[in-house]
Scaffold this motif. Structure first.
Motif, short mmCIF file in Angstrom:
data_model
loop_
_atom_site.label_atom_id
_atom_site.label_comp_id
_atom_site.label_asym_id
_atom_site.label_seq_id
_atom_site.Cartn_x
_atom_site.Cartn_y
_atom_site.Cartn_z
N ALA A 81 -51.85 -48.64 35.23
CA ALA A 81 -51.25 -49.77 34.67
C ALA A 81 -51.79 -49.90 33.16
N SER A 82 -52.78 -49.30 32.67
CA SER A 82 -53.39 -49.47 31.43
C SER A 82 -52.72 -48.65 30.39
N GLU A 83 -51.88 -47.76 30.81
CA GLU A 83 -51.04 -46.75 30.17
C GLU A 83 -49.79 -47.28 30.15
N PHE A 84 -49.11 -47.76 31.21
CA PHE A 84 -47.83 -48.20 31.23
C PHE A 84 -47.70 -49.70 30.35
N ARG A 85 -48.63 -50.45 30.40
CA ARG A 85 -48.32 -51.80 29.87
C ARG A 85 -48.25 -51.64 28.22
N TYR A 86 -48.77 -50.59 27.64
CA TYR A 86 -48.81 -50.50 26.33
C TYR A 86 -47.72 -49.57 25.76
N ARG A 87 -47.03 -48.95 26.72
CA ARG A 87 -46.28 -47.74 26.37
C ARG A 87 -44.92 -48.09 26.00
N GLU A 88 -44.65 -49.48 26.14
CA GLU A 88 -43.25 -50.00 26.11
C GLU A 88 -42.14 -49.08 26.59
N PRO A 89 -42.47 -49.03 28.07
CA PRO A 89 -41.57 -47.92 28.66
C PRO A 89 -40.17 -48.74 28.87
N PRO A 90 -39.06 -47.85 28.99
CA PRO A 90 -37.82 -48.60 29.15
C PRO A 90 -37.92 -49.16 30.80
N VAL A 91 -37.49 -50.22 30.97
CA VAL A 91 -37.15 -50.69 32.29
C VAL A 91 -36.06 -51.61 32.46
N GLY A 92 -34.96 -51.48 33.20
CA GLY A 92 -34.00 -52.14 33.16
C GLY A 92 -33.52 -52.49 34.87
N GLU A 93 -32.31 -52.84 35.06
CA GLU A 93 -31.98 -53.47 36.16
C GLU A 93 -31.61 -52.19 37.20
N ASP A 94 -31.75 -51.09 36.64
CA ASP A 94 -31.37 -50.14 37.58
C ASP A 94 -32.90 -49.65 38.43
N ALA A 95 -33.91 -50.47 38.12
CA ALA A 95 -35.13 -50.19 38.82
C ALA A 95 -35.77 -51.21 39.65
N ILE A 96 -36.42 -50.64 40.57
CA ILE A 96 -37.43 -51.62 41.63
C ILE A 96 -38.62 -51.27 40.87
N ALA A 97 -39.54 -52.24 40.31
CA ALA A 97 -40.97 -52.28 40.05
C ALA A 97 -41.79 -52.61 41.03
N LEU A 98 -42.78 -51.79 41.49
CA LEU A 98 -43.57 -52.04 42.53
C LEU A 98 -45.08 -51.96 42.14
N PHE A 99 -45.98 -53.01 42.30
CA PHE A 99 -47.29 -52.93 41.93
C PHE A 99 -48.29 -53.01 43.15
N VAL A 100 -48.96 -52.07 43.25
CA VAL A 100 -50.37 -52.14 44.29
C VAL A 100 -51.71 -52.69 43.98
N SER A 101 -52.00 -53.67 44.57
CA SER A 101 -53.22 -53.86 44.32
C SER A 101 -53.98 -54.63 45.22
N GLN A 102 -55.34 -54.19 45.57
CA GLN A 102 -55.98 -54.87 46.71
C GLN A 102 -56.34 -56.32 46.25
N SER A 103 -56.90 -56.50 45.00
CA SER A 103 -57.27 -57.81 44.68
C SER A 103 -56.12 -58.83 44.50
N GLY A 104 -55.01 -58.18 43.93
CA GLY A 104 -53.94 -58.98 43.23
C GLY A 104 -54.64 -59.45 41.86
N GLU A 105 -55.47 -59.31 41.58
CA GLU A 105 -55.83 -59.83 40.06
C GLU A 105 -56.23 -58.94 39.12
N THR A 106 -56.12 -57.36 39.33
CA THR A 106 -56.44 -56.53 38.23
C THR A 106 -55.70 -56.66 36.87
N ALA A 107 -56.44 -56.99 35.85
CA ALA A 107 -55.74 -57.65 34.63
C ALA A 107 -54.63 -56.45 34.23
#
Ligand code: F6R
Length: 363
Positions: A81-107
């Motif tokens: 996540a720390s790399e992804f968030r600052y890289r300005e990766p292209p993300v569009g309607e063709d993608a499902i984005a999935l986030f995995v977190s035990q706590s659900g609060e990782t910044a």
């Protein structure tokens, strides 16, 4: 309450047959049909999936890449996540984005989710805490049902994350017409039998405890795995370093000769996680390269794998045989037990390792 265990981590490792069984019943009911909540996820309308997390949850995502690509044929990108968030990766309607977190609060993971919101077609999350920020800000949050995890080093949350991610891969494969009813029934039967296999894996604890006395002497430990076992090697190394403070690194077995083999001598134990699957023979030749340089191989495999590996192995831990797809979930147990008993042998603070926090809500 540690329920008679010395540490929360030991209790949480032991709980895995139960909580994984709960997760499987939750998503399958009593038959072989999947019950992914919210029929809304459309795995047909997309051309890729983006999986983002930190730490152990990131390794769960890396494992899921093997499953989703193989079963559903959807290209998967995985990032911390720390790399992804600052890289300005292209993300569009063709993608499902999935986030995995035990706590659900990782910044960082939450920030990555917010970056994707309004860009990706669907925001999915796989969480242990249903009221968490990551769960609330997702289109759909899939619970892992691990129960409260107190040990800082994640154990049961990891194996429950894997279980739910495999179920996501199966649902995606089913929707895309790549999973026939027979194969689905076969996998579901294997999943239902998994808690019993996990109990057999837990039965290796006495052997692992003995081995860990020897591992506790090491300065450095290497972990190797191939295919879907490569992320498990990464997880085994992370677990060992974070609680025992022994330097540990993991490589894809095939990368050994591209550098790390230079580290091998008689002082470096090499933990090889390799069930006897179609890639096993390739891993045997990697083990031979290690042994030829005096390296000490600790092989975690099934009976056939340990036999096929032959003499020259330093130590082995025998796992029961399971359906190939389930090996990463099963082999999480010896990885955790090795780390746990090595840390206990070294006398470190297992449940509260130095410098670490359970929930990382700042960057
Ligand atoms: C390692 C460990 C951490 C967490 C990471 C993400 O044992 O527990 O690497 O996996 O901090 O935390 P969550 O899953 O809460 O986002």
């Amino acid at each position: 309450d540690k329920a008679g265990h010395k540490h929360f981590m030991a209790k949480e490792i032991a709980e895995q047959p139960q909580v994984i069984g709960d997760a499987i019943s939750h998503y399958f009911g009593s038959g072989t049909d999947l019950h992914l909540p919210g029929d809304g996820i459309d795995f047909n309308g997309i051309s890729r999936m983006i999986l983002v997390a930190c730490g152990t949850a990131y390794y769960a995502c890396l494992t899921a890449k093997y499953w989703i690509e193989k079963l559903a044929g959807i290209p998967v990108e995985v990032d911390v996540a720390s790399e992804f968030r600052y890289r300005e990766p292209p993300v569009g309607e063709d993608a499902i984005a999935l986030f995995v977190s035990q706590s659900g609060e990782t910044a960082d993971t939450l920030a990555a989710l917010r970056y994707c919101a309004g860009k990706a077609r669907t925001i999915l999350s796989v969480v242990n805490v249903p009221e968490s920020s990551i769960a609330r800000e997702s289109d759909l949050a899939l619970p892992i049902l691990a129960g409260t995890e107190i040990g800082v080093a994640s154990t049961k949350a990891f194996s429950c994350q894997l279980t739910v991610l495999l179920i996501v891969a199966l649902e995606a494969a089913r929707q895309r017409g790549r999973l026939d009813a027979d194969r689905q029934a076969e996998i579901v039967t294997a999943l239902r039998g998994l808690p019993a296999r996990l109990n057999l894996a837990l039965d290796t604890e006495a052997i692992t405890e003995r081995l860990s006395q020897e591992l506790a002497e090491a300065q450095d430990v290497l972990f190797l795995g191939r295919g879907q076992m490569y992320p498990l090697a990464l997880e085994g190394a992370l677990k060992l370093k974070e609680i025992s403070y022994i330097h540990a690194e993991a490589y894809a077995s095939g990368e050994l000769k591209h550098g790390p083999i230079a580290l091998i001598d008689q002082n470096v134990p090499v933990v090889v996680m390799a069930p006897r699957d179609p890639l096993f023979d390739k891993t045997v030749s990697n083990m031979q390269e290690v042994m030829a340089r005096g390296g000490k191989v600790l092989l975690i495999s099934d009976k056939a794998g340990i036999e096929a590996a032959g003499d020259g192995i330093w130590r082995s831990i025998e796992m029961p045989v399971v359906e190939d797809l389930l090996c990463p979930i099963l082999y999480a147990i010896p990885a955790q037990l090795l780390a746990y008993h090595t840390a206990v042998a070294k006398g470190t603070d297992v449940d509260q390792p130095r410098n670490l926090a359970k929930s990382v809500t700042v960057e």
